[in-house]
Design an enzyme around this catalytic site. Structure first.
Site, short mmCIF file in Angstrom:
data_model
loop_
_atom_site.label_atom_id
_atom_site.label_comp_id
_atom_site.label_asym_id
_atom_site.label_seq_id
_atom_site.Cartn_x
_atom_site.Cartn_y
_atom_site.Cartn_z
N ARG A 162 0.87 -1.18 0.00
CA ARG A 162 0.00 0.00 0.00
C ARG A 162 0.91 1.23 0.00
O ARG A 162 2.04 1.17 0.48
CB ARG A 162 -0.90 0.02 1.24
N LYS A 185 -2.35 -2.67 7.86
CA LYS A 185 -3.56 -2.18 8.52
C LYS A 185 -3.75 -2.88 9.87
O LYS A 185 -3.54 -4.08 10.00
CB LYS A 185 -4.78 -2.46 7.64
N HIS A 253 -2.51 3.09 -6.22
CA HIS A 253 -3.11 1.86 -5.70
C HIS A 253 -3.32 0.84 -6.82
O HIS A 253 -3.35 -0.38 -6.57
CB HIS A 253 -4.43 2.16 -5.01
N ARG A 256 -0.63 -1.71 -6.96
CA ARG A 256 -0.81 -2.82 -6.01
C ARG A 256 -1.79 -3.84 -6.58
O ARG A 256 -1.56 -5.05 -6.49
CB ARG A 256 -1.30 -2.27 -4.67
N HIS A 279 -4.44 -9.07 3.31
CA HIS A 279 -5.90 -9.06 3.42
C HIS A 279 -6.33 -9.91 4.61
O HIS A 279 -5.85 -11.03 4.79
CB HIS A 279 -6.54 -9.64 2.16
N TYR A 288 -9.78 -10.62 -7.22
CA TYR A 288 -8.83 -10.65 -8.32
C TYR A 288 -9.10 -11.80 -9.29
O TYR A 288 -8.70 -11.73 -10.44
CB TYR A 288 -7.39 -10.73 -7.78
#
Length: 307
Positions: A162, A185, A253, A256, A279, A288
């Protein structure tokens, strides 16, 4: 709306948010979103009843209360995606509050989230991703700034970082090792590969960077030596896509997204890609697969045009 809550309920809300922050590692942005969603719900409940909401009232929440709240939120323009997020926060709080107070919040937990179409990631084609990185490295900006922008883009595309993770690297992280330990995150750590091309790009930038490379200093610097603002990276991408004739979806982004999509197309395992991207849920990574399917259909239709 928090003024419409009893002191006991305000304390409960703060306790839940503190636990989410400490035990589940939720980011500050997530905590703020949870707080806003919960206060809106609890504030609505108080207005709906005509009196401040307290712990006893939460034990009596019924399905019709939830439906009235959701109708109210839709009425003020909240979309399905945002409403689903708010409902998730409400359920999380009630699940915690029910355990603490010894009751089953069955009505709340049984409510279904509104359906919405998830936006598919919009990656760049492999050639376009390479062209962007090359373009960033040959701009008329100061050589060290051009090298910096190319190095950041190479990390986004080559390691799936990120933008906040790339710009969070410190001087102590250089020279980059073959495997980076990234804090993503919610403070969760993961290991990602730093490909030779990424390590070389960062080295080239550091050789030109005019600022002192202290261990606690940001690795990527702005023009005055401070931490690089992500907006400047986005602006550099905007300029690059204009020069290259790429769509507006060609953002930092998107690099990524491109990392994940191209890795999947090359036979990468979904679970591995999930870990590399950081994730929390596999369902997020599974988006994806839809992107790859769309791309395959476009190739098929181009190769087999309808008569």
């Amino acid at each position: 709306m928090s003024l419409a809550l009893s002191p006991a309920l305000r304390d409960a809300l703060e306790a839940w948010l503190a636990e989410e922050r400490a035990l589940d590692g939720a980011s500050e942005a997530t905590i703020r979103a949870y707080a806003t969603d919960l206060r809106r719900f609890l504030g609505f409940l108080a207005e709906y009843d005509g009196e401040p909401a307290g712990p006893a009232r939460l034990k009596r929440v019924e399905l019709r209360d939830l439906r009235a709240w959701m109708a109210h939120e839709r009425g003020r323009g909240l979309g399905p995606r945002s409403l689903a997020r708010a409902l998730s926060a409400v359920k999380g709080f009630f699940r915690w509050f029910g355990k603490r107070e010894g009751f089953e919040p069955t009505a709340v937990l049984s409510v279904r989230a509104p359906k919405f179409t998830r936006k598919l990631p919009r990656p760049l084609a492999e050639e376009a991703a390479r062209e962007v990185i090359a373009d960033l490295g040959t701009t008329p900006a100061a050589p060290w700034i051009a090298a910096r922008d190319a190095a950041v883009a190479t990390l986004l595309y080559g390691s799936g970082l990120r933008i906040s993770e790339a710009l969070g690297l410190k001087g102590r992280d250089a020279p980059l090792p073959e495997v980076l330990r990234i804090r993503g995150k919610g403070g969760k750590e993961r290991l990602v590969p730093a490909l030779p091309v990424a390590r070389q790009a960062v080295d080239a930038y550091l050789d030109l960077c005019p600022f002192e490379k202290g261990p606690d200093a940001p690795l990527f610097r702005g023009a005055r030596g401070g931490a690089l603002n992500p907006r400047l990276v986005a602006r550099a991408m905007e300029d690059a896509r204009t020069r290259l004739g790429l769509p507006a979806s060609a953002t930092p982004h998107a690099l990524r997204h491109s990392f994940a999509t191209h890795l999947l197309a090359a036979g990468g395992d979904l679970r591995t890609i999930q870990e590399l991207l950081g994730h929390a849920s596999l369902s997020t990574t599974q988006a994806y697969t839809a992107v790859d399917t769309v791309r395959l259909m476009e190739i098929y239709e181009a190769a087999h045009p309808k008569a």
